[in-house]
Design an enzyme around this catalytic site. Structure first.
Site, PDB file in Angstrom:
ATOM      1  N   HIS A   1      19.967  10.142   4.650  1.00  0.00           N
ATOM      2  CA  HIS A   1      19.552  10.768   3.396  1.00  0.00           C
ATOM      3  C   HIS A   1      19.280  12.256   3.562  1.00  0.00           C
ATOM      4  O   HIS A   1      18.838  12.924   2.625  1.00  0.00           O
ATOM      5  CB  HIS A   1      18.291  10.044   2.895  1.00  0.00           C
ATOM      6  CG  HIS A   1      17.958  10.283   1.472  1.00  0.00           C
ATOM      7  ND1 HIS A   1      16.741  10.815   1.074  1.00  0.00           N
ATOM      8  CD2 HIS A   1      18.652  10.070   0.332  1.00  0.00           C
ATOM      9  CE1 HIS A   1      16.706  10.906  -0.238  1.00  0.00           C
ATOM     10  NE2 HIS A   1      17.849  10.463  -0.719  1.00  0.00           N
TER      11      HIS A   1
ATOM     12  N   LYS B   1      19.622  16.313   3.898  1.00  0.00           N
ATOM     13  CA  LYS B   1      20.406  17.379   3.278  1.00  0.00           C
ATOM     14  C   LYS B   1      20.127  18.651   4.064  1.00  0.00           C
ATOM     15  O   LYS B   1      19.067  19.262   3.915  1.00  0.00           O
ATOM     16  CB  LYS B   1      20.025  17.590   1.811  1.00  0.00           C
ATOM     17  CG  LYS B   1      20.285  16.378   0.907  1.00  0.00           C
ATOM     18  CD  LYS B   1      19.057  15.579   0.701  1.00  0.00           C
ATOM     19  CE  LYS B   1      19.282  14.584  -0.437  1.00  0.00           C
ATOM     20  NZ  LYS B   1      18.571  13.329  -0.238  1.00  0.00           N
TER      21      LYS B   1
ATOM     22  N   ASP C   1      25.292  29.763  11.547  1.00  0.00           N
ATOM     23  CA  ASP C   1      25.232  30.634  12.727  1.00  0.00           C
ATOM     24  C   ASP C   1      23.937  30.493  13.518  1.00  0.00           C
ATOM     25  O   ASP C   1      23.552  31.411  14.256  1.00  0.00           O
ATOM     26  CB  ASP C   1      25.428  32.105  12.324  1.00  0.00           C
ATOM     27  CG  ASP C   1      26.836  32.386  11.825  1.00  0.00           C
ATOM     28  OD1 ASP C   1      27.755  31.630  12.198  1.00  0.00           O
ATOM     29  OD2 ASP C   1      27.023  33.351  11.066  1.00  0.00           O
TER      30      ASP C   1
ATOM     31  N   HIS D   1      13.376  15.108  -9.075  1.00  0.00           N
ATOM     32  CA  HIS D   1      13.950  14.603  -7.830  1.00  0.00           C
ATOM     33  C   HIS D   1      13.388  15.301  -6.598  1.00  0.00           C
ATOM     34  O   HIS D   1      13.716  14.941  -5.472  1.00  0.00           O
ATOM     35  CB  HIS D   1      15.479  14.774  -7.877  1.00  0.00           C
ATOM     36  CG  HIS D   1      16.216  14.085  -6.783  1.00  0.00           C
ATOM     37  ND1 HIS D   1      16.772  14.764  -5.704  1.00  0.00           N
ATOM     38  CD2 HIS D   1      16.501  12.772  -6.579  1.00  0.00           C
ATOM     39  CE1 HIS D   1      17.373  13.901  -4.904  1.00  0.00           C
ATOM     40  NE2 HIS D   1      17.224  12.689  -5.398  1.00  0.00           N
TER      41      HIS D   1
ATOM     42  N   LYS E   1      11.038  16.587  -3.472  1.00  0.00           N
ATOM     43  CA  LYS E   1      10.158  15.932  -2.509  1.00  0.00           C
ATOM     44  C   LYS E   1       9.310  17.029  -1.860  1.00  0.00           C
ATOM     45  O   LYS E   1       9.760  17.721  -0.941  1.00  0.00           O
ATOM     46  CB  LYS E   1      10.951  15.191  -1.436  1.00  0.00           C
ATOM     47  CG  LYS E   1      11.988  14.182  -2.008  1.00  0.00           C
ATOM     48  CD  LYS E   1      13.333  14.828  -2.176  1.00  0.00           C
ATOM     49  CE  LYS E   1      14.469  13.846  -2.443  1.00  0.00           C
ATOM     50  NZ  LYS E   1      14.336  12.819  -3.387  1.00  0.00           N
TER      51      LYS E   1
ATOM     52  N   ASP F   1      -4.184  21.561   0.750  1.00  0.00           N
ATOM     53  CA  ASP F   1      -5.158  22.647   0.751  1.00  0.00           C
ATOM     54  C   ASP F   1      -4.508  23.960   0.315  1.00  0.00           C
ATOM     55  O   ASP F   1      -3.677  23.965  -0.580  1.00  0.00           O
ATOM     56  CB  ASP F   1      -5.837  22.744   2.121  1.00  0.00           C
ATOM     57  CG  ASP F   1      -6.684  21.503   2.421  1.00  0.00           C
ATOM     58  OD1 ASP F   1      -7.050  20.794   1.470  1.00  0.00           O
ATOM     59  OD2 ASP F   1      -6.954  21.231   3.607  1.00  0.00           O
TER      60      ASP F   1
END
EC number: 2.7.8.-
Length: 490
Positions: free
Chosen positions: A234, A236, A241, A408, A410, A415
């Site tokens: 999952h 991404k 470089d 969508h 995450k 704090d």
């Protein structure tokens, strides 16, 4: 003659019955063996009991699902990781790794690091200082930054996505990679074979013919691994470089630009990372690439690093880990909170450890907020998430539902100085079944940007109140509870 015909047929009928009996006995024996395997290997007591009971009493119905869903560790990947690490160690022997050590030592002096010491032991990656980070809000900003970096690549491009589509955005990425490959840049492109099941063969072949090394991450190597379709990559990740990296929630498809109803506008978050921690993103990609190809991409370190910047740690997790790294990551982040912990996820199907951490944070007086979608992309998961959200409200967690479109992203904010962005959802799939990656950043400036972003999201959300909980119909509650029963495999 008629009697003779009957006599001839009788042994054949008995033989068929015998074969059927042997088959049933064999399935029962396999079910019993699988039940023992479940007791020995399933990580939670509830899961072990559920699988063992069903395998003993209903093996004809549950044996195949257990092969697909029941195994919680991707064992073949573990050996591939060991081999990849050995080869990476040899490849890195000629590189100057002193900045790693220096930055790791400097990181330990940062105050925000003290509450997250367990992360280093969980992930095998160091916590490194002097990184530059940039928050990328929504698809347009995220892909503009990624495409700009790819267009300027001189040596190596690493690309990894769960979903790749052959639409306008996917074709734009394809063209950019072909252009860089034609200019002598080495391009490595990894996609998840299940998440990108709709990707046409012609898309892959065009890239390969243009010099791009492109492979699907699949569990199909080995007899038992062929059944492990439940394990998905999952992550991404884009690295250019060895200097800049990108990680977050976006996949490659026009819906991530907010151009595909009914979920539009699409709300998502990515981040750009420059500095020593980019090497950890390369390591994560290299392990996955080695599993798919039994070869390693080049490892590149920039000649020098900035003398100041943010403290970052790459937290790569998956079913090959000795422990539930992703679940422990969320527990560690929640437990580290003294003032607040804000979490946003498209799915909220937590395990007991995460729920307990949320309850304890509320009892400590921490401002605990959860931001989830108001629109479902998977109705069963949405129903299960709604039930867990009701339980969280009962515990004192403030739950908000994002109104404008599908949420969508995450993101975790702890704090005033700590934030995490990546691919991991707050659900059992990310905890135990998916390969995920999050980047934790300890920096007041970056945390302030995340705070402002989430405040804007909360302003466009409705709080899920105890009154809303009481208004849920009993039939809806029944549906939610049924959805929760299958939550371990959602």
């Amino acid at each position: 003659m008629a009697a003779t015909g009957v006599d001839k047929d009788r042994p054949r009928a008995m033989t068929s019955t015998t074969y059927l009996g042997l088959l049933l006995v064999g399935i029962q024996v396999l079910g019993f063996v699988a039940a023992i395997h479940a007791v020995l290997t399933v990580r939670t007591a509830q899961g072990a009991i559920a699988w063992a009971t069903s395998l003993v009493f209903m093996p004809y119905l549950t044996l195949l699902p257990y092969l697909v869903f029941g195994r919680s560790r991707f064992d073949a990947y573990i050996e591939a990781r060991r081999q990849a690490n050995r080869e990476m160690h040899l490849a890195a022997a000629e590189l100057d790794w002193r900045p790693w050590v220096e930055e790791a030592l400097a990181a330990r002096q940062v105050s925000g690091y003290k509450g997250l010491k367990a992360l280093v032991r969980m992930t095998r990656t160091p916590t490194l200082a002097n990184n530059r980070v940039r928050l990328l809000v929504n698809g347009e900003a995220s892909f503009e930054a990624m495409f700009k970096a790819i267009s300027a690549a001189r040596q190596v491009i690493l690309v990894q996505f769960f979903i790749v589509r052959d639409d306008a955005l996917g074709q734009r990425l394809q063209q950019l990679l072909l252009e860089r490959a034609a200019n002598g840049v080495e391009v490595f492109f990894l996609y998840d074979a299940i998440g990108s099941h709709a990707l046409p063969h012609r898309y892959v072949e065009r890239l390969r013919q243009g010099g791009v090394q492109m492979h699907g991450f699949s569990t199909g190597s080995g007899m038992l691994n062929r059944f492990q379709v439940n394990f998905r990559n999952h992550r991404k990740v884009v690295v250019v470089d060895g200097e800049c990296g990108f990680v977050g929630g976006h996949n490659v498809g026009v819906e991530y630009l907010g151009e595909k109803p009914p979920l539009a506008p699409w709300r998502d978050t990515h981040m750009e990372l420059r500095g020593p921690a980019v090497a950890c993103l390369q390591e994560s990609f290299a392990e996955d690439w080695y599993w798919a190809t039994h070869s390693l991409p080049p490892l590149i370190l920039p000649p020098q690093y900035d003398s100041e910047g943010a403290l970052c740690q790459v937290v790569a997790s998956g079913p090959a880990d000795a422990q539930e790294t992703c679940s422990l990551f969320f527990v560690e982040m929640i437990n580290a909170a003294h003032e607040r912990v804000w979490i946003t996820s498209p799915y909220f199907v937590p395990d007991e450890a995460v729920m307990a951490a949320l309850r304890l944070a509320v009892l400590r007086g921490v401002d605990v907020r959860l931001l989830i979608p108001s629109r479902p992309d998977h109705r069963t998961v949405y129903a299960a998430s709604s039930l867990y959200a009701l339980e969280a409200i009962r515990a004192g967690v403030k739950v908000f539902r994002y109104q404008p479109g599908f949420l969508h992203q995450k993101v975790v904010l702890v704090d005033r100085d700590t934030a995490a962005v990546g691919s991991a959802n707050l659900d059992n799939r990310s905890f135990r079944l998916n390969f995920e990656v999050m980047v934790v950043t300890v920096d007041e400036g970056f945390a302030g940007e995340v705070e402002a972003m989430l405040e804007a999201d909360f302003a466009e959300s409705l709080e899920f109140t105890p009154e809303d909980r009481r208004s849920v119909r009993r039939l809806q509650q029944l549906g939610m509870r049924v959805a929760r029963l299958v939550s371990p495999i959602l």
